[in-house]
Design an enzyme around this catalytic site. Structure first.
Site, PDB file in Angstrom:
ATOM      1  CB  CYS A 239      -0.931  -0.023   1.210  1.00 21.97           C
ATOM      2  SG  CYS A 239      -1.865  -1.565   1.386  1.00 21.97           S
ATOM      3  N   GLY A 243       4.323   7.138  -1.316  1.00 23.22           N
ATOM      4  CA  GLY A 243       5.627   6.700  -1.809  1.00 23.22           C
ATOM      5  C   GLY A 243       6.812   7.065  -0.945  1.00 23.22           C
ATOM      6  CG  ASP A 263      -2.149   3.223  -3.222  1.00 20.83           C
ATOM      7  OD1 ASP A 263      -1.605   3.246  -2.101  1.00 20.83           O
ATOM      8  OD2 ASP A 263      -3.305   3.655  -3.428  1.00 20.83           O
ATOM      9  CG  ASP A 323       2.226   2.029   6.146  1.00 18.37           C
ATOM     10  OD1 ASP A 323       2.201   1.962   7.385  1.00 18.37           O
ATOM     11  OD2 ASP A 323       1.981   3.074   5.513  1.00 18.37           O
ATOM     12  CB  CYS A 375      -0.575   6.036  10.950  1.00 16.36           C
ATOM     13  SG  CYS A 375      -1.948   6.187   9.793  1.00 16.36           S
TER      14      CYS A 375
END
Length: 452
Positions: A239, A243, A263, A323, A375
């Site tokens: 994912c 970048g 992506d 991620d 995150c």
């Protein structure tokens, strides 16, 4: 100093964040509403040296501040420079506040950025009082309620506006809100208000990102270091947009090897490709592709054509970075929350993350490394996901996520005490390096090795 967001008072969100740890909830909520105190740059060592960029940073800080903040290094992550928060007196800001007459109001997104050291760009300005002059010092507020109309030219009075600091006007009203001129297709862009002081204490230097260095959250840098990509390896970034981690992987590999960046959002690919091209990186190939479908059981393992295009055959990659899409509840400061967050939306993220794992595991070679990161701070997307993976995929072994800059995992989440030590949770209990608390966004990292 910072309000507790109405979004974060939502019982649904609270139970999702810490499902079995209610005693830690209030402390965590306060922390989420505050900005991280350190500013981090990742140096592109293919283009410059850490010492050279450090000199550039020091010159910028010395030019701006009589007593510039400290720049520290992290030995285990040598490409990183961290700028500490400034030692300042909130009384000085309040004195300036009492002597200034005019106000500028920004949206909550812009407000969060400037508390982290950004200036105010024209698109973020909602209100500027009529008669405000160039180079005039103004008070800056964030509109937490989202009710201030863009272009407002009178004092915006609201109980839901938050004082952020003092800035200097660099664009007048007509430049920010005026109609397009004959030479432009849109109102002028650029820095509208240059921040001088903010209530966060984070140095306001704008964004010095360039080809030599990138302003990036420290945990995002750490997770690529945990992956530890080596020259000549084949790496999958599942994912990848925008970048930043992808380019970091390439830099650590010396741009030697092969990186496949996927992506599923088509309009993110051109932006990523532009970044890759501007840095002159040759080892990355980016595809608009849904990574949950990246594994094909029927795909032939042999042949360049089969290997180069997604989907891929089993045992194709030496290392995989997952991620994952997540609820993003670690992106501090959370001055306001996503307006459409619901139980259904919160529950959707673990489902996607599990699908991504189901695609990643067969793609990984035996003895290969898979790094999982988010995150967010929710238990279900972090420790709970690791516990599910260890049960679902016995071929995966959890190993220490080193270098270990963050804290350990939560208790009572399905992980053993040893496993809690292996993962990294970036949360409110910050470590110190060179006497500087490493206070970051909320983040989570786990590292697995595929044994067979």
């Amino acid at each position: 100093m910072y309000p507790k967001s109405p979004f974060l008072r939502n019982p649904l969100v609270e139970t999702q964040i810490l499902q079995r740890n209610p005693s830690q909830l209030e402390e965590l909520m306060r922390w989420l509403c505050q900005p991280p105190t350190i500013t981090t740059y990742r140096i592109n060592t293919l283009r410059t040296t850490v010492s050279a960029f450090k000199q550039k940073l020091q010159a910028t800080l010395c030019e701006r501040y009589t007593l510039p903040p400290k720049i520290c290094e992290i030995p285990s992550i040598p490409e990183v420079l961290c700028i500490s928060p400034r030692s300042f007196n909130i009384v000085d800001i309040k004195e300036k506040q009492s002597g200034l007459q005019r106000e500028v109001v920004v949206d909550s997104c812009c407000g969060g950025a400037l508390l982290r050291g950004a200036h105010i760009y024209a698109p973020g300005v909602l209100a500027m009082e009529a008669g405000t002059k160039l180079n005039e010092q103004v008070l800056v507020y964030a509109d937490l309620a989202g009710k201030c109309k863009q272009g407002t030219n009178i004092r915006y009075d609201s109980l839901d506006k938050l004082f952020l600091g003092v800035g200097v006007v660099r664009m007048q009203r007509h430049q920010i809100f005026g109609p397009p001129t004959s030479s432009t297709l849109a109102p002028l862009k650029g820095v509208a208000v240059e921040m001088m002081e903010t209530v966060s204490g984070v140095p306001t230097i704008g964004d010095l990102s360039c080809k030599e260095a990138l302003l990036q959250n420290l945990p995002s840098i750490v997770c690529v270091r945990v992956l530890n990509p080596q020259p000549g390896e084949r790496v999958l970034d599942m994912c990848a947009a925008p970048g930043n981690k992808t380019t970091h992987i390439a830099e650590l590999m010396g741009d030697k090897g092969e990186i496949i960046a996927l992506d599923k959002v088509a309009n993110k690919i051109p932006v990523m490709l532009e970044k890759i091209t501007s840095l002159g990186l040759k080892s990355i190939r980016a595809y608009n592709f849904d990574a949950t479908k990246a594994y094909s059981e029927a795909k032939e393992a042999a042949g360049t054509e089969c290997l180069d295009m997604p989907p891929f055959a089993a045992n194709t990659f030496d290392k995989i970075l997952l991620d994952a899409p997540c609820s993003a509840l670690g992106n501090r400061p959370l001055l306001v929350g996503p307006p459409n967050m619901s139980a259904r939306m919160l529950g959707s993220y673990p489902k996607v993350q599990r699908k991504l794992f189901s695609a990643a595991v067969p793609l990984l070679k035996p003895n290969g490394v898979l790094v999982y990161s988010t995150c967010t701070v929710t238990e279900g997307e972090n420790e709970g996901m690791v516990a599910w993976v260890l049960e679902k995929f016995p071929q995966l072994r959890l190993v220490p996520a080193t270098p270990h800059v963050g804290g350990i995992g939560l208790e009572q989440t399905g992980l053993s005490d040893t496993e809690r030590q292996y993962v990294q949770r970036f949360c409110q209990h910050a470590k110190e390096i060179e006497g500087v608390p490493i206070d970051t966004v909320g983040f989570f990292i786990a590292k697995f090795i595929k044994e067979y």
